[in-house]
Design an enzyme around this catalytic site. Structure first.
Site, PDB file in Angstrom:
ATOM      1  N   HIS A 240      -3.479  -5.129   0.779  1.00  0.00           N
ATOM      2  CA  HIS A 240      -2.416  -5.366   1.561  1.00  0.00           C
ATOM      3  C   HIS A 240      -3.150  -7.216   2.119  1.00  0.00           C
ATOM      4  O   HIS A 240      -4.040  -7.465   2.351  1.00  0.00           O
ATOM      5  CB  HIS A 240      -3.312  -5.430   3.223  1.00  0.00           C
ATOM      6  CG  HIS A 240      -2.943  -3.351   3.123  1.00  0.00           C
ATOM      7  ND1 HIS A 240      -2.446  -3.145   4.107  1.00  0.00           N
ATOM      8  CD2 HIS A 240      -3.785  -1.893   2.864  1.00  0.00           C
ATOM      9  CE1 HIS A 240      -2.627  -1.455   4.357  1.00  0.00           C
ATOM     10  NE2 HIS A 240      -3.322  -1.350   3.138  1.00  0.00           N
TER      11      HIS A 240
ATOM     12  N   CYS B 234       0.841  -1.297  -0.241  1.00  0.00           N
ATOM     13  CA  CYS B 234       0.121   0.188   0.077  1.00  0.00           C
ATOM     14  C   CYS B 234       1.191   1.506  -0.040  1.00  0.00           C
ATOM     15  O   CYS B 234       1.252   1.216  -1.234  1.00  0.00           O
ATOM     16  CB  CYS B 234      -0.655   0.345   1.606  1.00  0.00           C
ATOM     17  SG  CYS B 234      -2.540   0.895   1.277  1.00  0.00           S
TER      18      CYS B 234
ATOM     19  N   GLU C  44      -1.545  -9.288   4.359  1.00  0.00           N
ATOM     20  CA  GLU C  44      -1.824  -9.197   5.296  1.00  0.00           C
ATOM     21  C   GLU C  44      -2.885  -9.765   5.789  1.00  0.00           C
ATOM     22  O   GLU C  44      -2.817  -9.817   7.331  1.00  0.00           O
ATOM     23  CB  GLU C  44      -0.362  -8.023   6.801  1.00  0.00           C
ATOM     24  CG  GLU C  44      -0.769  -7.093   6.761  1.00  0.00           C
ATOM     25  CD  GLU C  44      -1.238  -5.734   5.750  1.00  0.00           C
ATOM     26  OE1 GLU C  44      -1.912  -4.514   6.311  1.00  0.00           O
ATOM     27  OE2 GLU C  44      -0.747  -6.201   4.430  1.00  0.00           O
TER      28      GLU C  44
END
Length: 231
Positions: free
Chosen positions: A208, A111, A210
């Site tokens: 993202h 990001c 994660e």
């Protein structure tokens, strides 16, 4: 590996709040620990003269998400749509990027991280784009499809030339820095991933992984690929 016990060390930058405090979203910690690596925090108030020995001790670096980058760093004036800026974070990350890029260690930008790496190498950003986040304060993602260059490292990791990804951003890569190539795009043409061609693992993602670590295999595969690239 730089750890005494042979455990790889991955540098990770925290997020910052408006009051200046710093924190690490749990998803990053989970992703790094999933690979069997050690998290090495690189705080925003780290003295600049200590960055070089720190970078030498790392086996990989993750440039994380967060607030906007000051447009002055890519030759623009601040537009009305530009969001919160943390000058301290900009300073440490740009200095860190210069050192990390000088070493042949794997690099992953997420990001803000993809944007920071592009700016550090001389590229520019779009300061405000519509349709890629619910709102500035929302933790809910916008989900959308991305098209992946089938010849890219990212396609090798995904095992396909398309994917469904989350989106929380309102800025994006505009002009790519010299030496970088776009490798994934949203339906509206927004650059969603970039790479540095060659053997080195250098991947920037606008989404993202994660945050979707426990939802799809592609997200896990990205961090596993980062780990596999370490020497």
């Amino acid at each position: 590996m730089n750890n005494t016990y042979g455990i790889p060390r991955i540098g990770l930058l925290p997020y910052s709040r408006e009051d200046g405090s710093q924190y690490f979203p749990q998803g990053y910690i989970d992703a790094i620990e999933m690979t069997g690596a050690e998290v090495v925090p690189v705080m925003h108030d780290t003295p600049l003269d200590t960055l070089y020995p720190l970078v030498i001790s790392l086996d990989a670096m993750i440039f994380s998400g967060g607030c906007d980058i000051a447009p002055v760093h890519y030759g623009q004036v601040r537009a009305p749509g530009c969001g919160r800026i943390d000058p301290r974070r900009d300073q440490i990350e740009l200095a860190l990027a210069d050192l990390v890029l000088g070493r042949n260690i794997p690099v992953l930008g997420i990001c803000r991280g993809i944007q920071l790496l592009n700016v550090a190498l001389g590229g520019t950003l779009k300061q405000d784009i519509p349709g890629h986040r619910v709102s500035e304060s929302s933790d809910d993602p916008v989900w959308h499809e991305v098209r992946i260059d089938p010849a890219s490292r990212l396609a090798q990791i995904a095992g396909t030339d398309h994917a469904r990804v989350n989106s929380y951003h309102h800025q994006a890569v505009d002009r790519l820095a010299d030496g970088l190539v776009a490798t994934a795009w949203a339906e509206d043409g927004t650059i969603e991933a970039m790479e540095m061609p060659g053997e080195r693992f250098f991947v920037g993602l606008q989404w993202h992984p994660e945050k979707s670590l426990h939802e799809d295999d592609f997200s896990k595969a990205i961090f596993k690929a980062l780990r596999a690239a370490m020497r």
